[in-house]
Write an enzyme that holds these catalytic residues in place. Structure first.
Site, mmCIF file in Angstrom:
data_model
loop_
_atom_site.group_PDB
_atom_site.id
_atom_site.type_symbol
_atom_site.label_atom_id
_atom_site.label_comp_id
_atom_site.label_asym_id
_atom_site.label_seq_id
_atom_site.Cartn_x
_atom_site.Cartn_y
_atom_site.Cartn_z
ATOM 1 N N PRO A 32 0.811 -1.217 0.000
ATOM 2 C CA PRO A 32 0.000 0.000 0.000
ATOM 3 C C PRO A 32 0.844 1.268 0.000
ATOM 4 C CG PRO A 32 -0.078 -1.071 2.140
ATOM 5 C CD PRO A 32 0.639 -2.011 1.225
ATOM 6 N N GLU A 33 0.530 2.162 -0.922
ATOM 7 C CA GLU A 33 1.159 3.477 -0.976
ATOM 8 C C GLU A 33 0.069 4.528 -0.786
ATOM 9 O OE1 GLU A 33 3.724 3.959 -4.367
ATOM 10 O OE2 GLU A 33 4.645 1.992 -4.111
ATOM 11 N N LYS A 89 1.218 8.280 4.101
ATOM 12 C CA LYS A 89 0.660 6.925 4.127
ATOM 13 C C LYS A 89 0.010 6.601 5.476
ATOM 14 C CE LYS A 89 4.439 5.531 1.069
ATOM 15 N NZ LYS A 89 5.623 4.657 0.914
ATOM 16 N N ARG A 306 15.786 -0.963 -4.157
ATOM 17 C CA ARG A 306 14.435 -0.908 -4.717
ATOM 18 C C ARG A 306 14.471 -1.241 -6.202
ATOM 19 N NH1 ARG A 306 10.502 1.910 -1.810
ATOM 20 N NH2 ARG A 306 11.097 2.040 0.388
#
Length: 316
Positions: A32-33, A89, A306
């Site tokens: 989730p972002e 977030k 990443r």
């Protein structure tokens, strides 16, 4: 064409990344972002408004971040859900406190999903998901019983009970930068915070103290639309490129939030992870496929641990 440099991921990272972060266009849940947290806010706010907390079951103590289970329960019992906000977030639940001796004058509940957390409002008898760590027993203004359940497979996220400004800042919210959805974001702001850095622009944009809410997925999408390769050093960007990023970031966020629109019923049926905007991702998780713009093969690089996907022709 600008040449890019990437380092090969370690075996450990590759396994971790493929298992936990990479999204699947066939519907596997993604991390989730901001977009997914904003979707959650829009679903939860009307469901929770006016609901009173009558009991709390805490099955994993570490899911409560700043109190022991019994102290947390004592603080929140009898409080009512009012507005639900989002900062980066984080979800922020403003509560109306009961008029009783010893009750705090003000209380907020703050939640962060981290990697796999999710909050779901359910009927009391609804099938319970594995890894349900907190269950709030609620009653709305009409007397209807509900439950707010916090589910988190990897157990990195959790909930804070906040009664002071110091506690609020300690959640990490106090260190956040400008909102990624803020349409007043400008190139000068980004330049002033990032232009002296030698690190990759992808890394800079992921710094939550600069831009709150941007994550791995949508950073790739923003950089693709701006024609900037994610490995570019921050100190190599031009004024025009900083402004292009500032224009595209809130535009991208709003577009993806809109494409993620979902009903309360579908959200619950999908366990809070049935994201509707996945088909609109143009580069993320598409390494090896054709670029939507030029047809070149999309490439993958690992930047500060990443995974990043980009077009070697369209981005420089």
């Amino acid at each position: 064409m600008r040449q890019t440099k990437g380092c090969a991921p370690t075996i450990l990272f590759a396994l971790f990344h493929s298992a936990c972060i990479i999204i699947s266009l066939k519907g596997v849940a993604k991390m989730p972002e901001l977009v997914e947290v904003e979707t959650a806010r829009r679903i939860l706010a009307p469901q929770l408004n006016g609901c009173t907390i009558e009991d709390v079951e805490i099955r994993l103590a570490k899911s409560i971040k700043n109190y022991g289970p019994e102290e947390f329960k004592k603080l929140v019992l009898g409080s009512r859900f009012d507005t639900v906000l989002r900062r980066g977030k984080f979800l922020i639940f403003n509560m109306l406190t009961p008029k009783r001796e010893g009750a705090p004058e003000e209380i907020k509940l703050v939640a962060h999903y981290r990697m796999t957390g999710v909050l779901l409002v359910t009927p009391p008898g609804y099938e319970e998901l594995k890894h349900t760590h907190i269950v709030f027993k609620l009653r709305d203004d009409n007397g209807t019983e509900k439950e707010l359940r916090y589910v988190d497979q990897r157990q990195f996220g959790g909930i804070w009970a906040i009664t002071t400004g110091a506690e609020f800042r300690a959640t990490g919210i106090g260190q956040l930068g400008a909102e990624a959805t803020d349409d007043t974001l400008d190139g000068e702001y980004l330049k002033s915070h990032l232009a002296k850095r030698k690190s990759a622009i992808k890394t800079g944009l992921l710094d939550q103290s600069v831009i709150a809410g941007l994550g791995n997925i949508y950073t790739d999408e923003v950089l693709y639309r701006c024609g900037i390769v994610p490995t570019r050093a921050c100190n190599s960007l031009t004024d025009a490129e900083w402004q292009a990023l500032a224009n595209e970031i809130p535009k991208m966020m709003e577009f993806m939030i809109e494409k993620n629109r979902i009903s309360e019923e579908a959200y619950l049926a999908g366990k809070g992870t049935d994201y509707r905007n996945t088909p609109f991702l143009q580069v993320y998780n598409h390494a090896g496929e054709e670029c939507p713009k030029c047809g070149s093969k999309l490439e993958r690089a690992v930047i500060a641990g990443r995974s990043s996907v980009y077009c070697p022709e369209c981005q420089e």
